[in-house]
Design an enzyme around this catalytic site. Structure first.
Site, PDB file in Angstrom:
ATOM      1  N   LYS A 113       0.901  -1.158   0.194  1.00 37.83           N
ATOM      2  CA  LYS A 113       0.042   0.125   0.042  1.00 37.83           C
ATOM      3  C   LYS A 113       0.756   1.259   0.052  1.00 37.83           C
ATOM      4  CE  LYS A 113      -4.711  -1.227   1.803  1.00 37.83           C
ATOM      5  NZ  LYS A 113      -5.482  -0.769   3.297  1.00 37.83           N
ATOM      6  N   LYS A 194      -6.258  -8.891  -6.869  1.00 39.19           N
ATOM      7  CA  LYS A 194      -7.458  -9.296  -5.863  1.00 39.19           C
ATOM      8  C   LYS A 194      -8.465  -8.292  -6.640  1.00 39.19           C
ATOM      9  CE  LYS A 194      -9.157  -9.072  -1.493  1.00 39.19           C
ATOM     10  NZ  LYS A 194      -8.916  -8.837  -0.060  1.00 39.19           N
ATOM     11  N   LYS A 197     -12.693  -3.621  -3.673  1.00 40.28           N
ATOM     12  CA  LYS A 197     -13.945  -2.493  -3.951  1.00 40.28           C
ATOM     13  C   LYS A 197     -13.222  -1.196  -3.838  1.00 40.28           C
ATOM     14  CE  LYS A 197     -14.416  -2.908   1.292  1.00 40.28           C
ATOM     15  NZ  LYS A 197     -12.817  -2.737   1.515  1.00 40.28           N
TER      16      LYS A 197
END
Ligand code: TRP
Length: 332
Positions: A113, A194, A197
């Site tokens: 991240k 992945k 959302k």
């Protein structure tokens, strides 16, 4: 004997997607029958990345309605917005004094991240301590998570054990529950990542609230791989295999059965059937959601009940912790 407690949570960043449904909500739905359950909407985790305040507020309520629409029973279980119980933040501080910087820098989620960020906020770094606080606060026995969260859960266990050893037994050591089937749904356009959302490209994800036409469009556009035979082969056919995984998770058919069913048929045939199955699964959820979201008072009441129950449970843990670390109790 008292029922054991399960606890899990999802960050209200972006829209809940079919990956969350297959990887989390579907399992929560089953587990709630046998456990005392706490389901969190972790808004404090969400602000580790930039959020538009009005949207975050809306999304939190929408997540609650989506949890219920997916079958979570709000009377029997507690649905809690993380920021509604201040104990999360309080416990986090204390746990951060029992967490090593080195441990946090080894977290793979943090590494990925923070990779392309210039100014990395400390919240992103200490994120796993807040997650440990979420879990340890309610003395959870079992934590259903996707495999990407396994490392965070192990850290939670390490912190708990360290604290227990330094003082005396205080925290239950939580066990991970990592579903075997379809716990990892990949992006539709980029099947090596992945399905997330918070992906900025909505073609990568099927949201729980997408309408049937949009679902069909997204599945038709999903990348498949060259070739014409429908076979599950993650390495050479990651796109197709991801679609087969979704099909399998929603029908409970085995890969063998699915492969045989589409023997000699075109990919487009499979995609059309898959779209039907997704639409069939999500339509009742969308209908239920549309009813629930209109009743804000009801949702707010559910949340008040959740955080009151939660606060009562977590108060025991917090007062124990305060006593053990040596904080002077205040006069009541
Ligand atoms: N970090 C988790 C995720 O991104 C979300 C989360 C926060 C969580 N607190 C939790 C999951 C406690 C399980 C238990 O998926």
């Amino acid at each position: 004997m008292d029922k054991k407690t399960i606890l899990s949570g999802i960050q209200p960043s972006g829209n809940l997607c079919i990956g969350n449904y297959i990887g989390a909500l579907k399992h929560w739905n089953k587990l709630q029958k046998d456990y005392e359950s706490i389901f969190l909407v972790v808004d404090m985790h969400a602000i580790t990345t930039n959020q538009v305040p009005s949207e975050l507020r809306k999304r939190c309520l929408s997540f609650v309605a989506q949890y219920i629409a997916c079958g979570i029973n709000p009377e029997k279980n507690d649905i809690i917005i993380q920021s509604h119980n201040s104990h999360h933040a309080e416990l986090m501080w204390i746990l951060s004094c029992f967490t090593y910087q080195g441990e946090l820098s080894r977290m793979t989620q943090y590494k990925s991240k923070s990779k392309n960020l210039k100014n990395i906020n400390t919240g992103l770094f200490t994120y796993p301590i807040l997650m440990a606080a979420d879990i340890l606060l309610y003395q959870a026995d079992l934590v259903p998570v996707g495999s990407d969260q396994k490392q965070h859960l192990e850290l939670s266990r390490d912190i708990a054990q360290r604290f227990n050893k330094h003082y005396t037994d205080t925290f239950k050591i939580p066990e991970p529950f990592i579903p075997k089937n379809g716990s990892r749904i990949m992006s539709l356009q980029n099947p090596n990542n992945k399905m997330s959302k918070s992906d900025s490209n909505s073609n990568n994800i099927i949201s729980l609230l997408d309408d049937p036409n949009l679902i069909r469009k997204k599945i038709n556009r999903a990348v498949t791989d060259s070739g014409s035979e429908l076979t599950f082969d993650k390495k050479n056919k990651p796109g197709l295999s991801n679609l087969i995984t979704i099909y399998k998770a929603l029908t409970s058919d085995s890969i063998d059965v699915i492969e045989k069913r589409f023997l000699g048929k075109m990919y487009s045939h499979f995609k059309s059937d898959l779209a039907d199955i997704i639409i069939e699964t999500l339509s009742p959820i969308r209908d239920e959601y549309n009813m629930l979201i209109k009743d804000k008072d009801y949702l707010m009441k559910i949340l008040a009940k959740g955080s009151n129950n939660g606060f009562r449970k977590s108060r025991n843990t917090i007062s124990k912790v305060y006593r053990k670390v040596g904080f002077l109790p205040k006069l009541k």
